[in-house]
Design an enzyme around this catalytic site. Structure first.
Site, PDB file in Angstrom:
ATOM      1  N   LYS A 159       3.365   0.831   3.063  1.00  0.00           N
ATOM      2  CA  LYS A 159       3.026  -0.261   3.985  1.00  0.00           C
ATOM      3  C   LYS A 159       3.119  -1.583   3.227  1.00  0.00           C
ATOM      4  O   LYS A 159       2.735  -1.658   2.056  1.00  0.00           O
ATOM      5  CB  LYS A 159       1.623  -0.050   4.560  1.00  0.00           C
ATOM      6  CG  LYS A 159       1.581   1.062   5.600  1.00  0.00           C
ATOM      7  CD  LYS A 159       0.179   1.381   6.045  1.00  0.00           C
ATOM      8  CE  LYS A 159      -0.427   2.421   5.126  1.00  0.00           C
ATOM      9  NZ  LYS A 159      -1.730   2.923   5.582  1.00  0.00           N
ATOM     10  N   ASP A 218       0.886  -1.167   0.000  1.00  0.00           N
ATOM     11  CA  ASP A 218       0.000   0.000   0.000  1.00  0.00           C
ATOM     12  C   ASP A 218       0.921   1.212   0.000  1.00  0.00           C
ATOM     13  O   ASP A 218       1.487   1.579   1.031  1.00  0.00           O
ATOM     14  CB  ASP A 218      -0.899  -0.012   1.229  1.00  0.00           C
ATOM     15  CG  ASP A 218      -1.641   1.308   1.453  1.00  0.00           C
ATOM     16  OD1 ASP A 218      -1.709   2.129   0.524  1.00  0.00           O
ATOM     17  OD2 ASP A 218      -2.153   1.506   2.582  1.00  0.00           O
ATOM     18  N   THR A 265      -2.502  27.379  22.428  1.00  0.00           N
ATOM     19  CA  THR A 265      -2.647  27.397  20.975  1.00  0.00           C
ATOM     20  C   THR A 265      -2.356  26.048  20.342  1.00  0.00           C
ATOM     21  O   THR A 265      -3.085  25.609  19.439  1.00  0.00           O
ATOM     22  CB  THR A 265      -1.729  28.474  20.373  1.00  0.00           C
ATOM     23  OG1 THR A 265      -2.121  29.750  20.899  1.00  0.00           O
ATOM     24  CG2 THR A 265      -1.839  28.508  18.856  1.00  0.00           C
ATOM     25  N   ALA A 323      -6.695   4.160  -6.145  1.00  0.00           N
ATOM     26  CA  ALA A 323      -6.549   2.719  -5.927  1.00  0.00           C
ATOM     27  C   ALA A 323      -6.609   2.361  -4.452  1.00  0.00           C
ATOM     28  O   ALA A 323      -7.074   1.275  -4.087  1.00  0.00           O
ATOM     29  CB  ALA A 323      -5.231   2.239  -6.528  1.00  0.00           C
ATOM     30  N   ASP A 324      -6.157   3.268  -3.576  1.00  0.00           N
ATOM     31  CA  ASP A 324      -6.227   2.995  -2.142  1.00  0.00           C
ATOM     32  C   ASP A 324      -7.673   2.977  -1.660  1.00  0.00           C
ATOM     33  O   ASP A 324      -8.063   2.111  -0.851  1.00  0.00           O
ATOM     34  CB  ASP A 324      -5.398   4.003  -1.356  1.00  0.00           C
ATOM     35  CG  ASP A 324      -5.774   5.461  -1.639  1.00  0.00           C
ATOM     36  OD1 ASP A 324      -6.472   5.740  -2.640  1.00  0.00           O
ATOM     37  OD2 ASP A 324      -5.352   6.329  -0.852  1.00  0.00           O
ATOM     38  N   ARG A 325      -8.488   3.907  -2.158  1.00  0.00           N
ATOM     39  CA  ARG A 325      -9.908   3.923  -1.777  1.00  0.00           C
ATOM     40  C   ARG A 325     -10.601   2.650  -2.280  1.00  0.00           C
ATOM     41  O   ARG A 325     -11.409   2.052  -1.563  1.00  0.00           O
ATOM     42  CB  ARG A 325     -10.599   5.163  -2.349  1.00  0.00           C
ATOM     43  CG  ARG A 325     -10.109   6.468  -1.744  1.00  0.00           C
ATOM     44  CD  ARG A 325     -10.652   7.676  -2.504  1.00  0.00           C
ATOM     45  NE  ARG A 325     -12.082   7.869  -2.281  1.00  0.00           N
ATOM     46  CZ  ARG A 325     -12.815   8.726  -2.986  1.00  0.00           C
ATOM     47  NH1 ARG A 325     -12.264   9.433  -3.965  1.00  0.00           N
ATOM     48  NH2 ARG A 325     -14.116   8.858  -2.722  1.00  0.00           N
TER      49      ARG A 325
END
Length: 242
Positions: free
Chosen positions: A13, A6, A172, A98-100
């Protein structure tokens, strides 16, 4: 034994899989050495390399070069109109990342439909998968770190600093961190309305920022590590790489 990849915007990964089981998983940042020889079996013991990539051709070539000793050019997943029980509603199916696509296939393989599939990485993607395995559409938003860097880079007074996880920030750095996390959680919860009324609906959350976002969500939730790799594994097992 198959090596699955991935390749995202900031990390690569990887996972080794054999006989339907994960043998090992890990990750390399793009700005560090990819020491595959330290984590993979020696050449000759890997039967193929398959992956999902959202990076440039140059970075894909870096992957191929790093794995050249194992003798297999990576096969990359291309989103199509349908695959492994999932149908793609994108106007141009190949334009879906492609990851989705892999994450949706992984979610379907986990038996999660209907669901919201969320990957919280460099970008945050929030996708709707219905009970019939149809990807109905989704959102892409800057991830937590991109939001933080945008504030630091485009304002004069807001620093790029690590903030804490607190309910009511009084400094902050904490205010920036919690603002970015709540922006993620708000987008996820708003999109969850698309599936909230469906029997058995849930939200599947993965990615590097998942653990930070999860406590802020008020929806049925499943944390799943490496959902993209799971989807790549399904596609490889069903012989759908081309």
């Amino acid at each position: 034994m198959i090596l699955l990849l991935d390749v995202g915007n900031t990390r690569l990964k990887w996972g080794l899989r054999e006989g339907g089981q994960w043998l090992a998983q890990g990750a390399f940042a793009h700005d560090e050495a990819w020491t595959f020889d330290a984590v993979l079996p020696p050449p000759g013991r890997i039967d193929g390399v398959c992956g999902a990539s959202v990076v440039s051709p140059e970075l894909r070539q870096r992957v191929a070069d790093a794995l050249a000793a194992w003798g297999h050019a990576p096969q990359w997943l291309t989103p199509t109109r349908s695959c492994c029980g999932v149908r793609n509603s994108y106007v141009n199916p190949a334009q879906l990342g492609a990851d989705r696509w892999a994450a949706l296939i992984g979610a379907h393989a986990h038996g999660a439909a209907p669901c919201l599939v969320v990957t919280a990485g460099t970008a945050t993607t929030i996708d709707v998968l219905d009970a019939e395995g149809v990807f109905r559409g989704g959102l892409i938003a800057p991830g937590v770190d991109l939001m933080r860097r945008a504030l630091a880079g485009n304002t004069a007074q807001l620093p790029l600093a690590d903030g804490g996880i607190v309910d009511l920030p009084t400094c902050t750095a904490d205010a920036i961190m919690m603002g970015c996390l709540h922006a993620q959680a708000g987008a996820i919860e708003r999109m969850y309305r698309q599936v909230a009324g469906l029997p058995g609906a849930s939200c599947l959350l993965n990615g590097g920022a998942a653990a930070q976002i999860a406590p802020l969500l008020d929806v049925p939730l499943r944390l799943i590590d490496n959902l993209v790799l799971d989807g790549v594994a399904v596609v490889q097992a069903q012989g759908c790489f081309r």
